[in-house]
Design a protein around this motif. Structure first.
Motif, PDB file in Angstrom:
ATOM      1  N   ALA A 115      -3.651  62.780   9.989  1.00 13.56           N
ATOM      2  CA  ALA A 115      -3.729  61.663  11.043  1.00 13.56           C
ATOM      3  C   ALA A 115      -3.137  61.931  12.246  1.00 13.56           C
ATOM      4  N   PHE A 116      -3.512  61.467  13.403  1.00 10.72           N
ATOM      5  CA  PHE A 116      -2.689  61.967  14.741  1.00 10.72           C
ATOM      6  C   PHE A 116      -3.146  60.854  15.719  1.00 10.72           C
ATOM      7  N   ASN A 117      -2.373  60.667  16.809  1.00  6.77           N
ATOM      8  CA  ASN A 117      -2.512  59.792  17.796  1.00  6.77           C
ATOM      9  C   ASN A 117      -3.008  60.433  19.048  1.00  6.77           C
ATOM     10  N   LEU A 118      -3.667  59.513  19.855  1.00 12.11           N
ATOM     11  CA  LEU A 118      -4.269  60.047  20.844  1.00 12.11           C
ATOM     12  C   LEU A 118      -3.870  59.210  22.220  1.00 12.11           C
ATOM     13  N   ALA A 119      -3.889  59.533  23.433  1.00 12.71           N
ATOM     14  CA  ALA A 119      -3.853  58.771  24.731  1.00 12.71           C
ATOM     15  C   ALA A 119      -5.140  58.908  25.503  1.00 12.71           C
ATOM     16  N   GLN A 120      -5.748  57.804  25.867  1.00 18.02           N
ATOM     17  CA  GLN A 120      -7.100  58.254  26.582  1.00 18.02           C
ATOM     18  C   GLN A 120      -6.955  57.508  27.953  1.00 18.02           C
ATOM     19  N   THR A 121      -7.033  58.500  29.146  1.00 17.70           N
ATOM     20  CA  THR A 121      -7.268  57.985  30.511  1.00 17.70           C
ATOM     21  C   THR A 121      -8.453  57.944  31.100  1.00 17.70           C
ATOM     22  N   VAL A 143     -13.091  60.592  31.906  1.00 21.16           N
ATOM     23  CA  VAL A 143     -12.248  60.358  30.465  1.00 21.16           C
ATOM     24  C   VAL A 143     -11.917  61.456  29.754  1.00 21.16           C
ATOM     25  N   ARG A 144     -10.484  61.359  29.834  1.00 18.91           N
ATOM     26  CA  ARG A 144      -9.593  62.609  29.414  1.00 18.91           C
ATOM     27  C   ARG A 144      -8.689  62.145  28.178  1.00 18.91           C
ATOM     28  N   THR A 145      -8.808  62.790  27.044  1.00 20.65           N
ATOM     29  CA  THR A 145      -8.116  62.230  25.793  1.00 20.65           C
ATOM     30  C   THR A 145      -7.225  63.342  25.187  1.00 20.65           C
ATOM     31  N   ASN A 146      -5.937  63.086  24.892  1.00 22.98           N
ATOM     32  CA  ASN A 146      -5.386  64.166  24.467  1.00 22.98           C
ATOM     33  C   ASN A 146      -4.201  63.711  23.478  1.00 22.98           C
ATOM     34  N   PRO A 147      -3.823  64.556  22.304  1.00 22.30           N
ATOM     35  CA  PRO A 147      -3.028  64.111  21.285  1.00 22.30           C
ATOM     36  C   PRO A 147      -1.491  63.622  22.027  1.00 22.30           C
ATOM     37  N   ILE A 148      -0.960  62.505  21.236  1.00 25.35           N
ATOM     38  CA  ILE A 148       0.599  62.128  21.787  1.00 25.35           C
ATOM     39  C   ILE A 148       1.246  62.300  20.535  1.00 25.35           C
ATOM     40  N   SER A 150      -6.117  58.268  16.406  1.00 27.22           N
ATOM     41  CA  SER A 150      -7.298  58.704  16.954  1.00 27.22           C
ATOM     42  C   SER A 150      -8.773  58.048  16.891  1.00 27.22           C
ATOM     43  N   TYR A 151      -9.072  57.605  15.477  1.00 27.68           N
ATOM     44  CA  TYR A 151     -10.285  56.729  15.124  1.00 27.68           C
ATOM     45  C   TYR A 151     -10.514  55.400  16.131  1.00 27.68           C
ATOM     46  N   SER A 152      -9.382  54.878  16.567  1.00 27.24           N
ATOM     47  CA  SER A 152      -9.479  53.850  17.441  1.00 27.24           C
ATOM     48  C   SER A 152      -9.668  54.158  19.030  1.00 27.24           C
ATOM     49  N   VAL A 153      -9.119  55.211  19.391  1.00 30.45           N
ATOM     50  CA  VAL A 153      -8.973  55.485  20.787  1.00 30.45           C
ATOM     51  C   VAL A 153     -10.465  56.106  21.164  1.00 30.45           C
ATOM     52  N   LEU A 154     -11.027  56.830  20.229  1.00 33.16           N
ATOM     53  CA  LEU A 154     -12.331  57.358  20.673  1.00 33.16           C
ATOM     54  C   LEU A 154     -13.385  56.677  20.482  1.00 33.16           C
TER      55      LEU A 154
END
Ligand SMILES: Cc1cc2nc3c(=O)[nH]c(=O)nc-3n(C[C@H](O)[C@H](O)[C@H](O)COP(=O)(O)OP(=O)(O)OC[C@H]3O[C@@H](n4cnc5c(N)ncnc54)[C@H](O)[C@@H]3O)c2cc1C
Length: 480
Positions: free
Chosen positions: A225-231, A268-273, A330-334
């Motif tokens: 499981a991992f987290n993402l930040a989306q701008t 839309v740019r999305t990368n791991p945090i 990740s599943y909620s940000v994407l």
């Protein structure tokens, strides 16, 4: 998608809507007019109608079944051995890939996680699991999918059956995450296939259009499981396209939405945090902002001479300071909410052809003054080896055009489809297109292999409907 952004609300368009900054009223000419209504009303004494999410496909299935176990499913298939049938997921396809007057088979009751293996990073999941259940369920085992589509209403089996994908040049579609699956054939036999067991069936069934049987179980490759930040930010399209190679390499997930009749795109740019990083949200979300953009175009864009310029200025003005930031699992940000009904055509062109194809679409819209404001979605996906995947043996750039459900999409889509064809685009199986078997056989290197597997599994064509019969060039055979 723009429809969750607070892009226009902050601009002076709000005042156009309530009295009119320029004293203009909405102009009929900016609309292509309403599409023909779909008449699948409930009528006492008739079978209950089935209608898809977009309300452009429907049918009156003679029977509906939702088995609670694989055994029950196989028994039902054996008992119905002479009738037509179609599997259905969440009805989130725009194409006529589901409708049947025979038996509609739902795997809704076969849902949830069966088992996980955190050493091997895999999860065995029932086919009827909705994607919005799957993300949190995997997370509770410390696992995640590597990528997600834009929405999460679909069933897992339905999503993989059309090679549903997200965006990320180094990431594959949902179908590419499948390492084994179990399918009930129309004869009621359960078969488990993988790269080493029944590999032809595996290559066909990972994107099988519901034409090979009912997928009951799927074993998925997962990751920790991992987290993402989306701008998101609105930027000049020319800058985005000039830097496209760096953008798709630098960002784990990169996509943009180009606004027709303007020179801007929502990027839309999305990368791991880091897992320890705080969950952040910046910028207000507005799922209906797209209606305000339509209003702006209807009031300004259609004006003679100055219209395009004025509309462009509105988008420029609204874009300034409209950035957003969202972070979390990740599943909620994407995945996002979709509250504005629309119809969609998507083709995947070879990745390198993406920019030229998009530019030709935008210039055709401008030149022909096509009254469309729905942004054009632009995404990348890694290549795979799945026979009917849009990414089979080539990395793809998927470009989607949309029209509001209350407007007629046909003239617009018919104008753009030849451009997709010119760039050797492959249509998304769950979205609108007009290709038949001849064109498809030229686009898919394993087309004949797929047809051979289909014929061996379902020689009587019990899983065919009219749409699939035409796609597979089987006209003349019975279908229902
Ligand atoms: C608002 C919206 C947003 C979307 N966003 C994306 C996106 O970001 N990326 C993308 O690639 N696509 C996207 N799509 C398309 C969508 O992901 C696909 O059409 C997907 O196949 C729909 O899944 P479903 O569960 O609704 O299946 P359905 O639409 O009900 O069925 C799709 C296919 O799967 C078959 N099927 C269903 N269940 C089974 C089963 N158990 N066994 C065998 N076959 C089965 C059906 O027969 C049919 O052929 C979007 C669609 C909508 C409406």
């Amino acid at each position: 998608m723009i429809n969750r952004r607070n892009l226009i609300k902050k601009s002076f368009i709000g005042s156009l809507g309530t009295g009119g900054l320029l004293g203009l009223s909405a102009c009929e000419k900016s609309s292509m007019g309403p599409a023909a209504p779909l008449s699948y009303e409930f009528t006492a004494g008739k079978p209950m109608p089935w209608i898809n999410w977009a309300k452009n496909q429907g049918c009156f299935p003679a029977k509906r079944i939702a088995p609670q176990s694989e055994d029950e499913l196989c028994e039902l298939l054996k008992a119905n051995h002479s009738s037509r049938m179609r599997p259905v997921g969440a009805g989130h396809s725009f194409s006529a890939i589901v409708p049947t007057e025979g038996t509609l088979i739902s795997t809704d009751l076969l849902n949830g996680i069966i088992s996980t293996d955190s050493q091997a990073n895999t999860a065995r999941v029932w086919g009827g699991t909705r994607l919005h259940q799957l993300g949190p369920a995997l997370d509770s085992y410390g696992l995640a999918l590597t990528n997600w589509p834009d929405i999460n209403y679909q069933t897992l089996a339905g999503a993989i059956s059309t090679s549903t994908h997200g965006s990320g040049a180094a990431l594959g579609s949902l179908s590419s995450m499948v390492n084994e699956l179990t399918i009930a054939t129309p004869a009621g036999e359960l078969i488990t296939c993988s790269a080493s067991t029944r590999p032809e069936l595996f290559n066909a069934a990972r994107c099988g259009l519901g034409a090979l049987g009912i997928i009951t179980q799927v074993n998925l490759d997962t990751t920790a499981a991992f987290n993402l930040a989306q701008t998101t930010a609105v930027e000049p399209l020319a800058d985005v396209l000039n830097n496209i190679d760096q953008e798709k390499e630098r960002n784990r997930h990169f996509e943009f939405l180009a606004f027709p009749h303007t020179s801007q795109a929502l990027v839309v740019r999305t990368n791991p945090i880091d897992a320890a990083a705080p969950i952040t949200t910046f910028g207000e979300e507005d799922p209906t902002a797209i209606y305000q953009i339509r209003e702006a175009y209807q009031k300004l864009g259609i004006l003679p001479l100055v219209g395009e310029y004025a509309y462009q200025k509105v988008i420029d003005f609204a874009a300034d300071g409209a950035e957003t930031l969202t972070s979390g699992p990740s599943y909620s940000v994407l995945t996002h909410d979709r509250v504005v009904p629309f119809r969609e055509m998507e083709y995947t062109v070879p990745a390198d052809a993406g920019p030229a194809c998009l530019e030709e679409i935008l210039s055709r819209i401008a030149r022909k003054k096509i009254p469309v404001i729905f942004p054009i979605e632009y995404r990348y996906t890694q290549q795979d080896n799945i026979w009917l995947s849009m990414f089979c043996e080539q990395a793809g750039c998927s470009i989607s055009i949309h029209q509001f459900a209350d407007e007629d999409y046909r003239e617009y889509f018919a104008e753009i489809e030849p451009i997709f064809r010119k760039y050797a685009g492959r249509p998304h199986w769950g979205k609108l297109h007009t290709l038949g078997s001849q064109a498809l056989s030229e686009l898919y290197p394993h087309w004949a292999d797929f047809l051979a597997v289909r014929n061996s599994i379902d020689p009587a064509g019990r899983l065919l409907n009219e749409h699939l019969t035409e796609l597979f060039g089987l006209t003349g055979n019975a279908h229902g």
